[in-house]
Design an enzyme around this catalytic site. Structure first.
Site, PDB file in Angstrom:
ATOM      1  N   LEU A  98       0.889  -1.157   0.000  1.00  0.00           N
ATOM      2  CA  LEU A  98       0.000   0.000   0.000  1.00  0.00           C
ATOM      3  C   LEU A  98       0.926   1.205   0.000  1.00  0.00           C
ATOM      4  CD1 LEU A  98      -3.055   0.603   0.181  1.00  0.00           C
ATOM      5  CD2 LEU A  98      -2.804   0.712   2.657  1.00  0.00           C
ATOM      6  N   ASP A  99       0.783   2.094  -0.989  1.00  0.00           N
ATOM      7  CA  ASP A  99       1.793   3.148  -1.136  1.00  0.00           C
ATOM      8  C   ASP A  99       1.855   4.074   0.073  1.00  0.00           C
ATOM      9  OD1 ASP A  99       0.226   5.655  -1.614  1.00  0.00           O
ATOM     10  OD2 ASP A  99      -0.498   4.558  -3.361  1.00  0.00           O
ATOM     11  N   LYS A 100       2.944   4.779   0.183  1.00  0.00           N
ATOM     12  CA  LYS A 100       3.254   5.597   1.362  1.00  0.00           C
ATOM     13  C   LYS A 100       2.173   6.635   1.645  1.00  0.00           C
ATOM     14  CE  LYS A 100       6.968   8.490   3.283  1.00  0.00           C
ATOM     15  NZ  LYS A 100       8.316   9.049   3.023  1.00  0.00           N
ATOM     16  N   ASP A 101       1.583   7.196   0.594  1.00  0.00           N
ATOM     17  CA  ASP A 101       0.594   8.254   0.762  1.00  0.00           C
ATOM     18  C   ASP A 101      -0.813   7.723   1.051  1.00  0.00           C
ATOM     19  OD1 ASP A 101       2.517  10.228   0.281  1.00  0.00           O
ATOM     20  OD2 ASP A 101       2.264  10.042  -1.885  1.00  0.00           O
ATOM     21  N   SER A 102      -0.968   6.406   1.073  1.00  0.00           N
ATOM     22  CA  SER A 102      -2.281   5.805   1.318  1.00  0.00           C
ATOM     23  C   SER A 102      -2.340   5.188   2.710  1.00  0.00           C
ATOM     24  CB  SER A 102      -2.574   4.733   0.264  1.00  0.00           C
ATOM     25  OG  SER A 102      -2.547   5.289  -1.038  1.00  0.00           O
TER      26      SER A 102
END
Length: 263
Positions: A98-102
């Site tokens: 899950l990407d860093k910004d999510s």
């Protein structure tokens, strides 16, 4: 068993990452450099970076509410990595980044085979997200999302998408292209302001608060494995966008069907 399976079941990494470690010369078997695809036995001494690797005795599956800003990486040199954040006593790694910004649901486990099956796109496993964007959500926008958008040289699979607020919609994907939802929205002139994953297959955030985690229940694990086996063994005969999907991969394969009611 194969060396990469031994390393994954020891809770170190996925099989793919294990192959990379072997190729990098970081793995030895009985004091000699390991080779890709080799078999090992219980009596063999397997070491990673000089440290002996021992199989994990207890299998775990964690449901973690990943906060925004925490990075999905096993590299402990990264300041805000997910492994250091949860500090779980058994070595685990994430299944499906899950990407860093999510934020939202992230699975962590020491079961390599389980990771491989969950991440296998050909099984059409569902992942559900709640998305907030910078412009009002319109039916035209949702219909384009549902039917497919050009992303990374391909057209995204048909999916379910429903409006949840003026600037918010819910979406269920059965594939995991890099930053897929953000790219889909960007192509249609929208910017994602908030992205939260709420479900992976039968596993949901439930009452977890940001930063919390819990172990999956026995019933949850049994149902997860049932869905995985269904995806592995039962496939539809017709070709779907050039792929052979599983039979009954989920109620959201049909975009016209409504989202599952909240429990």
């Amino acid at each position: 068993m194969r060396l990469n399976k031994f390393l994954s079941e020891a809770g170190l990494c996925s099989r793919r990452e294990a192959d990379r470690l072997v190729e990098a010369g970081r793995v030895t078997v009985n004091g000699k450099p390991a080779s890709s695809g080799m078999q090992v036995e219980d009596s063999d001494q397997v070491c990673l970076d000089g440290n002996q690797v021992k199989p994990q005795e207890r299998k775990v599956l964690l449901l973690f509410y990943k906060p925004k800003g925490i990075e999905c990486t096993a590299n402990l040199q990264v300041k805000k990595n997910v492994i250091s954040y949860i500090q779980y006593p058994i070595r685990v790694y994430y299944a499906g980044r899950l990407d860093k910004d999510s934020e939202g649901l992230l699975l962590l486990t020491n079961q390599g085979d389980l990771v491989n099956e969950i991440m296998k796109a050909g099984n059409f496993h569902e992942k559900e997200y709640l998305v907030t964007v910078d412009r009002p959500v319109t039916e035209e926008f949702l219909q384009k999302i549902r039917t497919g958008v050009p992303v990374l040289g391909t057209i995204t699979r048909p999916c379910a998408a429903e409006k949840r607020g003026e600037y918010e919609f819910q979406i269920v994907l059965t594939q995991g292209l890099n930053r897929q939802i953000r790219r889909m929205c960007s192509y249609l002139g929208y910017e994602v302001k908030k992205l939260k994953r709420t479900r992976i297959m039968n596993l949901t955030l439930g009452n977890l608060k940001v930063g919390e985690y819990r172990e999956a229940s026995k019933a949850e694990v049994q149902e997860l494995k049932r869905q995985i086996e269904e995806g592995k063994t039962v496939r539809k005969k017709e070709v779907y966008r050039g792929e052979k999907p599983v039979k009954n991969p989920g109620k959201y394969r049909n975009p016209e069907k409504k989202f599952r009611k909240k429990q």
